[in-house]
Scaffold this motif. Structure first.
Motif: not given
Length: 187
Positions: A128-130, A91-95, A147-153
């Motif tokens: 919901g994290s954007g 999760n790129p939002d978690v340091q 690298l790929i960004h994944t967002n199943l929403e």
């Protein structure tokens, strides 16, 4: 038909199981509570190899959804045996996840001598994290890995498409390796 063993690893609570279920079309009861994977889950499915439409272009995939808890570290060498590819989910939002990617790379990729095209980094964005599609701040030697960004929403089919592209690279590497082995036997 090729058979590919893909290891899905990464920090706890990064979304590995959600992605594994989605990529393998596995339907499980959707619950609101987080339930960490204990050890490993093996999901088997077939995937069409890009660029061809006949039955022989299917790939049997074993997707090994591995627990991200270090208490299972003693099991990891057995899980790695005969693996053809590794996907690191974080999760790129978690340091803390960003810092752990290098550890996962060292333990699962460097130690196996896998080629860059047999590896994939998935920056998984939770609902919901954007989505920030920039390159996360990772160690410089990890920048050569896809690298790929994944967002199943937002775009689930893009996730499936990128995973299939990755799988095509793994199968291509397997095919080339098999051809070299056959040529060494002949000569």
């Amino acid at each position: 038909m090729f058979k590919a063993k893909i290891i899905l690893i990464g920090p706890s609570e990064s979304g590995k199981t959600v992605l594994a279920n989605f990529l393998s079309d596995t339907v499980e009861t959707i619950g609101g509570e987080y339930s960490p994977t204990q050890g490993v889950r093996i999901l088997e499915f077939e995937s069409q190899i890009e660029g061809s439409g006949d039955k022989s272009s299917l790939c049997e995939v074993e997707l090994w959804d591995c627990a991200g808890d270090f208490k299972f570290e003693s099991c990891w060498p057995a899980l790695l045996k005969d693996s053809n590819g590794v996907v690191i989910v974080f999760n790129p939002d978690v340091q803390r996840h960003l810092m752990e990617v290098e550890t996962w790379h060292s333990m699962f990729i460097s130690s196996q001598g896998l080629h860059d095209n047999q590896c994939l980094l998935m920056a998984h964005h939770k609902p919901g994290s954007g989505t920030d599609n920039g390159r996360p701040d990772l160690a410089s030697h990890l920048n050569r890995l896809p690298l790929i960004h994944t967002n199943l929403e937002e775009d689930p089919e893009a996730v499936r498409r990128e995973f299939r592209r990755y799988l095509d690279n793994v199968v291509q590497t397997l095919s080339e390796s098999q051809e070299r082995e056959e040529m060494s036997i002949i000569t």
